[in-house]
Write a protein that holds these residues in place. Sequence first.
Motif, mmCIF file in Angstrom:
data_model
loop_
_atom_site.group_PDB
_atom_site.id
_atom_site.type_symbol
_atom_site.label_atom_id
_atom_site.label_comp_id
_atom_site.label_asym_id
_atom_site.label_seq_id
_atom_site.Cartn_x
_atom_site.Cartn_y
_atom_site.Cartn_z
ATOM 1 N N TRP A 1 8.542 -3.528 -12.751
ATOM 2 C CA TRP A 1 8.758 -3.665 -11.314
ATOM 3 C C TRP A 1 9.117 -5.092 -10.927
ATOM 4 N N LYS A 2 9.344 -5.950 -11.915
ATOM 5 C CA LYS A 2 9.581 -7.370 -11.624
ATOM 6 C C LYS A 2 10.845 -7.623 -10.812
ATOM 7 N N SER A 3 11.767 -6.699 -10.783
ATOM 8 C CA SER A 3 12.960 -6.902 -9.958
ATOM 9 C C SER A 3 12.683 -6.615 -8.479
ATOM 10 N N MET A 4 11.557 -5.937 -8.191
ATOM 11 C CA MET A 4 11.231 -5.576 -6.811
ATOM 12 C C MET A 4 9.971 -6.257 -6.281
ATOM 13 N N ARG B 1 0.843 -1.207 0.000
ATOM 14 C CA ARG B 1 0.000 0.000 0.000
ATOM 15 C C ARG B 1 0.878 1.257 0.000
ATOM 16 N N ASP B 2 1.936 1.246 0.813
ATOM 17 C CA ASP B 2 2.862 2.384 0.843
ATOM 18 C C ASP B 2 3.530 2.557 -0.510
ATOM 19 N N MET B 3 3.917 1.463 -1.137
ATOM 20 C CA MET B 3 4.556 1.533 -2.446
ATOM 21 C C MET B 3 3.601 2.144 -3.479
ATOM 22 N N VAL B 4 2.343 1.709 -3.452
ATOM 23 C CA VAL B 4 1.354 2.277 -4.368
ATOM 24 C C VAL B 4 1.220 3.778 -4.118
ATOM 25 N N ALA B 5 1.120 4.161 -2.852
ATOM 26 C CA ALA B 5 0.952 5.579 -2.525
ATOM 27 C C ALA B 5 2.155 6.400 -2.949
ATOM 28 N N GLN B 6 3.349 5.931 -2.633
ATOM 29 C CA GLN B 6 4.558 6.712 -2.886
ATOM 30 C C GLN B 6 5.100 6.538 -4.308
ATOM 31 N N ASP B 7 5.401 5.305 -4.657
ATOM 32 C CA ASP B 7 6.053 5.065 -5.950
ATOM 33 C C ASP B 7 5.090 5.224 -7.124
ATOM 34 N N CYS B 8 3.948 4.576 -7.045
ATOM 35 C CA CYS B 8 2.971 4.716 -8.125
ATOM 36 C C CYS B 8 2.418 6.141 -8.139
ATOM 37 N N GLY B 9 2.177 6.666 -6.924
ATOM 38 C CA GLY B 9 1.623 8.007 -6.807
ATOM 39 C C GLY B 9 2.512 9.095 -7.377
ATOM 40 N N THR C 1 1.439 -5.380 -16.711
ATOM 41 C CA THR C 1 1.931 -4.006 -16.813
ATOM 42 C C THR C 1 2.797 -3.657 -15.617
ATOM 43 N N ILE C 2 2.377 -4.066 -14.426
ATOM 44 C CA ILE C 2 3.171 -3.803 -13.223
ATOM 45 C C ILE C 2 4.537 -4.483 -13.339
ATOM 46 N N LEU C 3 4.529 -5.736 -13.709
ATOM 47 C CA LEU C 3 5.780 -6.501 -13.748
ATOM 48 C C LEU C 3 6.681 -6.130 -14.920
ATOM 49 N N SER D 1 7.168 -9.647 -6.541
ATOM 50 C CA SER D 1 6.838 -10.992 -7.010
ATOM 51 C C SER D 1 5.523 -10.927 -7.784
ATOM 52 N N ARG D 2 5.200 -11.979 -8.493
ATOM 53 C CA ARG D 2 3.909 -12.049 -9.186
ATOM 54 C C ARG D 2 2.769 -11.969 -8.165
ATOM 55 N N ASP D 3 2.932 -12.600 -7.009
ATOM 56 C CA ASP D 3 1.901 -12.516 -5.967
ATOM 57 C C ASP D 3 1.718 -11.074 -5.494
ATOM 58 N N ASP D 4 2.817 -10.345 -5.327
ATOM 59 C CA ASP D 4 2.729 -8.929 -4.949
ATOM 60 C C ASP D 4 1.971 -8.148 -6.011
ATOM 61 N N ALA D 5 2.344 -8.345 -7.275
ATOM 62 C CA ALA D 5 1.712 -7.614 -8.376
ATOM 63 C C ALA D 5 0.238 -7.982 -8.496
ATOM 64 N N THR D 6 -0.092 -9.242 -8.252
ATOM 65 C CA THR D 6 -1.493 -9.676 -8.299
ATOM 66 C C THR D 6 -2.292 -8.992 -7.200
ATOM 67 N N TRP D 7 -1.704 -8.889 -6.005
ATOM 68 C CA TRP D 7 -2.383 -8.199 -4.905
ATOM 69 C C TRP D 7 -2.553 -6.712 -5.232
ATOM 70 N N ILE D 8 -1.507 -6.081 -5.759
ATOM 71 C CA ILE D 8 -1.596 -4.657 -6.119
ATOM 72 C C ILE D 8 -2.678 -4.447 -7.167
ATOM 73 N N ALA D 9 -2.734 -5.293 -8.177
ATOM 74 C CA ALA D 9 -3.763 -5.163 -9.213
ATOM 75 C C ALA D 9 -5.158 -5.238 -8.589
ATOM 76 N N ALA D 10 -5.391 -6.203 -7.697
ATOM 77 C CA ALA D 10 -6.685 -6.330 -7.028
ATOM 78 C C ALA D 10 -6.967 -5.096 -6.174
ATOM 79 N N TYR D 11 -5.945 -4.586 -5.499
ATOM 80 C CA TYR D 11 -6.071 -3.381 -4.673
ATOM 81 C C TYR D 11 -6.458 -2.176 -5.535
#
Length: 104
Positions: A83-86, A31-39, A70-72, A88-98
């Motif tokens: 973002w695939k170096s930072m 969530r912090d990454m989405v707010a800061q990095d994506c934001g 797209t995230i990865l 995992s697919r599970d992380d990206a899947t959770w972010i997409a759902a979020y």
Amino acid sequence: MRLGMTLVLIGLGLCASAAAEPSAGRRDQLRDMVAQDCGSCHGMTRKGGLGSPLLPEDLSRLSAEGVVETILEGRPGTPMPPWKSMLSRDDATWIAAYLMGETE
């Protein structure tokens, strides 16, 4: 016997391909990454900026797997980095759902 073993293996494969839910601590980090990095590109309120809006209504035309890719992998020829170096697919899947409003 062979058919039964095949069904077991298929079942195991399906379970293995399902995304694992990140831990509560990891979800906070994401969530912090989405707010800061994506934001930083998509706007702190995700309404757009250098990057396109990331609100559920904007992402509804895309598949969840498309958002994960797209995230990865990023978007070549645009400022969207992979973002695939930072992540995992599970992380990206959770972010997409979020981002798509499917989880909190």
